[in-house]
Design an enzyme around this catalytic site. Structure first.
Site, short mmCIF file in Angstrom:
data_model
loop_
_atom_site.label_atom_id
_atom_site.label_comp_id
_atom_site.label_asym_id
_atom_site.label_seq_id
_atom_site.Cartn_x
_atom_site.Cartn_y
_atom_site.Cartn_z
N GLY A 89 0.80 -1.21 0.00
CA GLY A 89 0.00 0.00 0.00
C GLY A 89 0.84 1.27 0.00
N GLN A 145 -8.35 0.15 3.57
CA GLN A 145 -9.28 -0.35 4.60
C GLN A 145 -10.66 -0.67 4.03
OE1 GLN A 145 -8.48 -1.34 7.54
NE2 GLN A 145 -6.43 -0.45 7.67
N CYS A 156 1.64 1.90 12.01
CA CYS A 156 2.85 2.58 11.55
C CYS A 156 3.26 3.71 12.46
CB CYS A 156 2.65 3.11 10.14
SG CYS A 156 2.18 1.81 9.01
#
Lengths: 382, 377
Positions: free
Chosen positions: A71, A179, A325
């Site tokens: 991603g 998502q 992250c």
């Protein structure tokens, strides 16, 4: 102790079918797809078939799928690639304050390069407003990136309306659908975006693979240079095994999408219901009617997020405070900051619960019971 | 089936696949997550790193990437952009892999100036050429270790010795074809960054890393999370990283078998020399696992398929560019004429290649040459 994993927005385990498919294919498709001999051609076939399936999953065409290492790379390629390709048309770009860092940080880099960046704010509902968007959109806007579903709150953004607004505008529209892809069926004809990011490891596929959908009519500048793979949009020997796993994850998703969605709805609704019926003092972050079924972000009054996470982990419950992250640092979430401002207590006492296909109602019960225990203890200490 | 295209890609070892599978299934957490499952994954990732450091006996930092192409892009773009204020001159060679050459061309379009050192007829440059090309504003030298088309070995250690007295210049080497075959002084103070790819050493595609000196600062290619010391954003491919560590372990351990390839190469060369139409492009100083030769007068694709019909797998030039039918830019750079440069065939061996495979290849070669005798006129 059985671990209850409620951090599916961070990453998911491999789907059983993905494991078997990858096992099966590895001995069949180890060739380099660019080689002209048997092994190369066989691997090319496997790759082509996967690409076809992946494209079909969003009603796109075969040559509109660019496989990336995930991603983050897909978002970076979309943003830098499209902005560089269109820099002659203007200097203004738009995104939102609540994007994933793989979108926000590229925009910050664009700012350093001299682009004018508008970060759309959100209100306490967790969504951007179309009025703001219309106000900020200019003739010289060349690029807009707004995520489909926020990874911390699960709040869905009005991407259809933005796409509609941009129909007759020069700006390229990108959405990070990492998502959303696992919980809703996306059709690029119904949601007419130019660029769309999907990641494999959020939908029970392997890590290290993702794709960027790129509408055939638009151009992006290559970011990774080398061989002529991915029609020169993205060089590097194709990660065939991971692509096979990704493809299988997508096929399983297609089969199970409706049941997964219902399952997530049941779990998250039950979770909220049980929380409200319990002694836990809490509130849901974001407008629940806009919430995607797999994510619930909850604020626990008079507690501290670090202690919450630690205590839940000790009790065998894996959740997170925000995007994985950034979770390492436990800086206050930029998403909640955008919703509530810097001083709000919810920045320091909120936890994200993200549900998966293997969770069940017993998990919910145990989590709520554990939360009752932990939060009452933390409140006493506060 | 005799597979002699190991420079394009290799078959992953079972043990490598097993380790990938185990980690992908049992340690699926996101290493950035603070909970136990994330912690486990992070630990495993760290362990893979320290294993690679131990095996290569290096203190360098390991940055996991999606493969050789990304590592080359990260090193070259990363160093060039970081040092832009200091200078804009880059030195490389005309025979680098496309993932180096194309980056350099891109940088040229963005204001950098690049010197492409010419090679001699054996595909080699000299350290004196590098020395002569250094300018006041030189910031980076990138020279591959072993050439992927003809196996020419560049004098990396000598260049590193030279550059150690030029502390302002960074040195990157593409080690993709050298790992597990030809020694490289990983800890040499004159080498700043080293590219490694998994799928050329029986690891998985989509795995690779960049070894970089601790004090080397790079600009990142991608922006996002702060994974990999902030140099490479994106959720780590933990299983891929562990499988890479495993593949590197095998590559290092099996390097002792490499010397027997010299004999196989002799066996091959001896046979190739018996055909007047065959032109050998890899000289004796080249690495023993890559033998490049041209059968002039026939399209190499035709020959590849003729060999394939007899169960021998070879390739034309590098897989990354084998879709265009042009002559090999590497062979043109070596001064070969168009005929030779556009009829090249690459035979690339595995360290454990069986002698019998080469004996068999030689037989098949005889048949194929007989078959195409008339076509070649």
């Amino acid at each position: 102790m059985d671990y209850i994993y409620l951090d599916h927005a961070a990453t998911t385990p491999l789907h059983q079918s993905v494991q078997s498919e990858m096992k099966e294919m590895i001995s069949k498709a180890f060739g380099n797809p660019s080689s002209i001999h048997h092994f190369g051609r066989e691997t090319r076939k496997v790759l082509d078939r996967a690409r076809e399936n992946v494209a079909t999953s969003i009603n796109a065409k075969f040559n509109e799928i660019i496989f990336t290492s995930g991603g983050t790379e897909a978002n970076n390629l979309a943003i830098f690639g499209a902005v560089e390709a269109n820099k002659d048309k203007g200097n203004h770009v738009i995104t939102s304050e609540i994007e994933h860092h793989a979108v926000l940080h590229p925009f910050e880099e664009l700012e350093r390069k001299g682009y004018e960046v508008t970060y759309l704010p959100v209100d306490t509902s967790g969504t951007i407003s179309m009025a703001d968007f219309q106000k900020e959109l200019r003739d010289d806007t060349i690029f807009v990136s707004v995520m489909t579903v926020n990874n911390e709150t699960g709040i869905r953004q009005p991407v259809e309306k933005i796409a509609d607004q941009l129909k007759d505008h020069q700006a390229i529209f990108h959405t990070d659908a990492v998502q959303a892809y696992g919980v809703e069926s996306i059709d690029v004809n119904e949601l007419p975006v130019d660029l769309l990011t999907v990641s494999s490891h959020k939908i029970y596929g392997p890590k290290g693979i993702g794709f960027l959908y790129k509408n055939h009519s638009i151009h992006v500048k290559q970011q990774l240079f080398g061989g002529e793979q991915e029609r020169k949009w993205r060089s590097g020997t194709e990660n065939v095994l991971a692509i096979v796993g990704f493809d299988q994850a997508i096929r399983s998703l297609k089969e199970e999408l409706n049941s997964r969605k219902k399952h997530y709805e049941k779990l998250s609704n039950e979770f909220i219901k049980q929380l409200q019926a319990s002694d836990v003092i809490c509130s849901i972050n974001g407008e629940t009617s806009l919430r995607s079924p797999h994510i619930v972000n909850v604020s626990f009054e008079q507690t501290d997020v670090e202690q919450l996470l630690m205590n839940l982990d000790l009790e065998g419950i894996a959740v997170s405070s925000g995007s994985a992250c950034t979770a390492g640092s436990i800086n206050p979430s930029h998403v909640l900051t955008a919703m509530y401002g810097e001083e709000d207590a919810r920045l320091r006492n909120s936890v994200r619960f993200s549900f998966g296909k293997d969770n069940n109602l017993d998990d919910i019960k145990r989590v709520v019971n554990t939360l009752e225990k932990i939060t009452s203890r933390l409140r006493r200490l506060a | 089936m005799i597979y002699l295209d190991n420079s394009a890609t290799t078959k992953p070892y079972k043990e490598v696949l097993d380790s990938y599978q185990t980690v992908a299934m049992d340690f699926f957490g996101n290493p950035s997550s603070v909970h136990g499952l994330g912690g486990e994954a992070e630990l495993i990732l760290k362990k893979a790193k320290s294993q690679i450091k131990t095996m290569l006996n290096t203190e360098h930092d390991i940055i996991f990437t999606s493969g050789g192409t990304e590592s080359n892009n990260l090193a070259i773009k990363g160093i060039a952009h970081e040092l832009r204020d200091r200078g804009n001159h880059i030195i490389t060679t005309t025979v680098e892999h496309p993932s180096v050459l194309e980056v350099c061309r891109h940088l040229e379009q963005n204001g950098f100036s690049v010197t492409y050192l010419p090679v001699n007829e054996n595909g080699k440059i000299t350290v004196d050429q590098v020395n002569a090309a250094i300018q006041k504003d030189t910031i980076l030298v990138s020279v591959m270790h072993v050439n992927n088309e003809i196996g020419a070995i560049q004098p990396i250690e000598e260049i590193a010795d030279l550059l150690i007295s030029h502390p302002r210049i960074r040195f990157h080497t593409d080690h993709v074809q050298g790992l597990g075959k030809i020694n490289l002084p990983y800890n040499h103070g004159g080498i700043d960054a080293i590219t490694i790819s998994g799928h050329k050493i029986h690891g998985l595609k989509g795995t690779g890393c960049l070894l970089k000196k601790k004090n080397l600062v790079l600009q990142t290619l991608s922006h996002g999370g702060s994974q990999e010391f902030g140099y490479r954003a994106g959720t780590e491919n933990v299983a891929g990283a562990v499988s890479l560590a495993k593949a590197i372990r095998y590559a290092v351990e099996e390097q002792k078998n490499y010397q027997h390839l010299a004999k196989l190469k002799d066996l091959l060369i001896e046979e190739l020399l018996t055909y007047g139409r065959i032109h050998i492009n890899s000289d004796e100083d080249c690495a023993d696992h890559i033998i490049n030769f041209s059968i002039t007068g026939v399209k190499p694709e035709v020959m590849i398929h003729a060999f394939e019909e007899k169960d021998v797998i070879l390739s034309t030039k590098s897989a990354c560019s084998s879709k265009n039918e042009d002559a090999s830019y590497v062979l043109l750079a070596c001064g070969r004429d168009d005929d030779v440069a556009s009829s090249a065939i690459r035979l690339s061996m595995d360290v454990n290649q069986d002698r019998q495979d080469i004996v068999e290849f030689n037989k098949v070669l005889k048949d194929v040459m007989e078959q195409y005798k008339d076509v070649m006129g």
